[in-house]
Enzyme design. Structure first.
Site, PDB file in Angstrom:
ATOM      1  N   GLN A 103       0.847  -1.185   0.000  1.00 23.81           N
ATOM      2  CA  GLN A 103       0.000   0.000   0.000  1.00 23.81           C
ATOM      3  C   GLN A 103       0.891   1.247   0.000  1.00 23.81           C
ATOM      4  O   GLN A 103       1.660   1.480   0.945  1.00 23.81           O
ATOM      5  CB  GLN A 103      -0.948   0.039   1.200  1.00 23.81           C
ATOM      6  CG  GLN A 103      -2.025   1.114   0.959  1.00 23.81           C
ATOM      7  CD  GLN A 103      -2.865   1.437   2.164  1.00 23.81           C
ATOM      8  OE1 GLN A 103      -2.326   1.639   3.250  1.00 23.81           O
ATOM      9  NE2 GLN A 103      -4.168   1.518   1.991  1.00 23.81           N
ATOM     10  N   TYR A 184      -5.722  11.000   4.194  1.00 30.00           N
ATOM     11  CA  TYR A 184      -4.333  11.281   3.813  1.00 30.00           C
ATOM     12  C   TYR A 184      -4.310  12.078   2.498  1.00 30.00           C
ATOM     13  O   TYR A 184      -5.348  12.515   2.019  1.00 30.00           O
ATOM     14  CB  TYR A 184      -3.521   9.978   3.783  1.00 30.00           C
ATOM     15  CG  TYR A 184      -3.538   9.337   5.155  1.00 30.00           C
ATOM     16  CD1 TYR A 184      -2.907   9.972   6.234  1.00 30.00           C
ATOM     17  CD2 TYR A 184      -4.248   8.174   5.414  1.00 30.00           C
ATOM     18  CE1 TYR A 184      -2.959   9.440   7.521  1.00 30.00           C
ATOM     19  CE2 TYR A 184      -4.310   7.634   6.703  1.00 30.00           C
ATOM     20  CZ  TYR A 184      -3.658   8.274   7.744  1.00 30.00           C
ATOM     21  OH  TYR A 184      -3.718   7.764   9.014  1.00 30.00           O
ATOM     22  N   ARG A 231      -7.548   2.192  -2.660  1.00 30.22           N
ATOM     23  CA  ARG A 231      -8.429   2.143  -1.491  1.00 30.22           C
ATOM     24  C   ARG A 231      -9.077   3.508  -1.268  1.00 30.22           C
ATOM     25  O   ARG A 231      -8.384   4.537  -1.273  1.00 30.22           O
ATOM     26  CB  ARG A 231      -7.634   1.744  -0.245  1.00 30.22           C
ATOM     27  CG  ARG A 231      -8.546   1.297   0.902  1.00 30.22           C
ATOM     28  CD  ARG A 231      -7.757   0.875   2.113  1.00 30.22           C
ATOM     29  NE  ARG A 231      -8.509  -0.063   2.939  1.00 30.22           N
ATOM     30  CZ  ARG A 231      -8.367  -0.196   4.245  1.00 30.22           C
ATOM     31  NH1 ARG A 231      -7.491   0.536   4.900  1.00 30.22           N
ATOM     32  NH2 ARG A 231      -9.088  -1.073   4.921  1.00 30.22           N
ATOM     33  N   GLY A 320      -9.296  -6.558   8.828  1.00 32.83           N
ATOM     34  CA  GLY A 320      -8.184  -5.869   9.483  1.00 32.83           C
ATOM     35  C   GLY A 320      -7.911  -6.443  10.846  1.00 32.83           C
ATOM     36  O   GLY A 320      -7.040  -7.302  11.024  1.00 32.83           O
TER      37      GLY A 320
HETATM   38  C1  8OZ Z   1      -3.740   3.593  12.150  1.00 33.56           C
HETATM   39  C2  8OZ Z   1      -2.650   4.302  12.646  1.00 33.56           C
HETATM   40  C3  8OZ Z   1      -1.844   5.001  11.782  1.00 33.56           C
HETATM   41  C4  8OZ Z   1      -2.132   5.031  10.432  1.00 33.56           C
HETATM   42  C5  8OZ Z   1      -4.893   4.439   7.952  1.00 33.56           C
HETATM   43  C6  8OZ Z   1      -2.537   4.243   7.587  1.00 33.56           C
HETATM   44  O1  8OZ Z   1      -5.823   4.732   8.732  1.00 33.56           O
HETATM   45  C7  8OZ Z   1      -3.511   4.341   8.470  1.00 33.56           C
HETATM   46  C8  8OZ Z   1      -3.234   4.322   9.925  1.00 33.56           C
HETATM   47  C9  8OZ Z   1      -4.021   3.616  10.806  1.00 33.56           C
HETATM   48  O2  8OZ Z   1      -5.106   4.257   6.760  1.00 33.56           O
END
Ligand code: 8OZ
Length: 362
Positions: A103, A184, A231, A320
């Site tokens: 990912q 993000y 995703r 998950g």
């Molecule tokens: C939990 C802690 C830090 C990052 C996501 C990459 O929520 C994460 C993530 C999850 O997609």
């Protein structure tokens, strides 16, 4: 299709160029155990190898550059040492008959100055700080104030993903998943709560879906579209996200991804790791925009997953939390065996405890 020839969760499937033994997917799970140089630790090969009976493993979110990092000890895939570290992982998963994609991740504004090179601040579509926290060297802290990316900097972000995709091929991955979810960078560009730009990357849904399309196209042109997934999390509030019309936005996003011919879309339904149905969204309408494989995620148990595949609502289901604690999840689901419960204290950081010591059956 009649009831009798409907696929089951345990049937093989080919997703793009990836032959999967079943339709059970290990969801991407941040574990924050990277070693020096943000290289996956040697024990990561054992961790992922233990889970190789999954039809497909999606790795933990993995940075495409130094500016893409937002949490302590998350791995990268842009240096030769990181490529070598991940090669140990893919070799072990393949030796045990599994399939694994990486990912690819840029956190954008969800970062802290202590995690970035000296003098740098997090980058974002707009200079709006998210009301969210991250794990930094000094503890669990508010994220830092971001700056808006200049228009001229955006091609560099796309190139970072392209470079990481080349590294992924070198590291022996079967493919890559672009992280377009959970607030993000790519999600920050998608949604109008975080994107207030006034250039080619905002003002319309067409403009807000542009970075997603450009990044995915770059990764697909490097690895082959049939080895690429994306995703998305259309309604998750994670990391302070919101949008005025998620249905229209994500339907157009998926339509553009379909146009790129990628292997799959992986959708988080509802709030990431939380309630599935507190926010209205028509996932069937979203799926109807995409011709290739559809992977669903978020709070599925065995019965829900079996029904989703049987009824054609999904081609595969990602688990998950269940995969944290159950390396042999496929067997446990198939045999209706009880599941181990994950220890929340060892999710992030630390050593082998809570990482490679969850028992398989027998
Ligand atoms: C939990 C802690 C830090 C990052 C996501 C990459 O929520 C994460 C993530 C999850 O997609």
């Amino acid at each position: 299709m009649t009831r009798d020839d409907a696929p089951t969760l345990y049937d093989p499937i080919r997703i793009g160029a990836i032959d999967m033994a079943n339709r059970i997917v290990m969801a991407p799970l941040t574990r924050s155990r990277a070693a020096e140089g943000l290289v996956p630790p040697p024990m990561a090969a054992e961790y992922y190898g233990q889970r190789a009976t999954a039809g497909l493993i999606i790795t933990e979110a993995t940075q495409v550059s130094v500016m893409a990092q937002g949490y302590i000890a998350t791995p990268g895939l842009y240096t030769p040492a990181q490529v070598a570290g991940w090669k140990q992982v893919t070799d072990e998963v393949h030796r045990r008959g599994g399939r694994i994609v990486v990912q690819l991740w840029h956190v954008g504004r969800v970062s802290h100055v202590s995690l970035l090179p000296p003098g740098e601040v997090p980058v974002a579509p707009s200079a709006i700080r998210a009301k969210t926290k991250t794990f930094a060297p000094e503890g669990y802290v508010e994220v830092s104030d971001p700056r808006a990316l200049a228009l001229e900097e955006i091609p560099g972000i796309v190139e970072d993903f392209r470079h990481a995709a080349r590294c992924a091929t070198e590291a022996g991955f079967d493919g890559a998943e672009v992280h377009g979810a959970n607030g993000y960078l790519i999600d920050q560009f998608l949604r109008d709560g975080s994107n207030k730009r006034t250039d080619a990357y905002d003002g319309s849904i067409e403009n807000r879906t542009r970075l997603l399309a450009e990044v995915t196209e770059a990764v697909a042109s490097t690895m082959g579209a049939d080895r690429v997934g994306v995703r998305l999390a259309p309604v998750t509030p994670a990391n302070d996200m919101h949008d005025s019309d998620p249905q229209a936005l994500f339907e157009r996003a998926v339509e553009r991804l379909d146009g790129l011919g990628i292997a799959y879309v992986h959708v988080i339904e509802g709030a990431t790791g939380g309630p599935r149905d507190n926010l209205p969204f028509d996932y069937a309408a979203l799926k109807a925009k995409f011709r290739n494989a559809w992977i669903v995620n978020n709070g599925y148990d065995r019965q829900m997953a079996e029904a989703a595949v049987r009824e054609g609502r999904a081609d595969a289901v990602a688990f998950g939390m269940a995969y944290i604690a159950n390396p042999d999840l496929v067997r446990r689901l198939r045999e209706h065996a009880p599941l181990n419960q994950a220890n929340r204290d060892t999710l992030y950081g630390g050593g082998p405890e809570g990482y490679i010591d969850y028992p398989a059956l027998d």
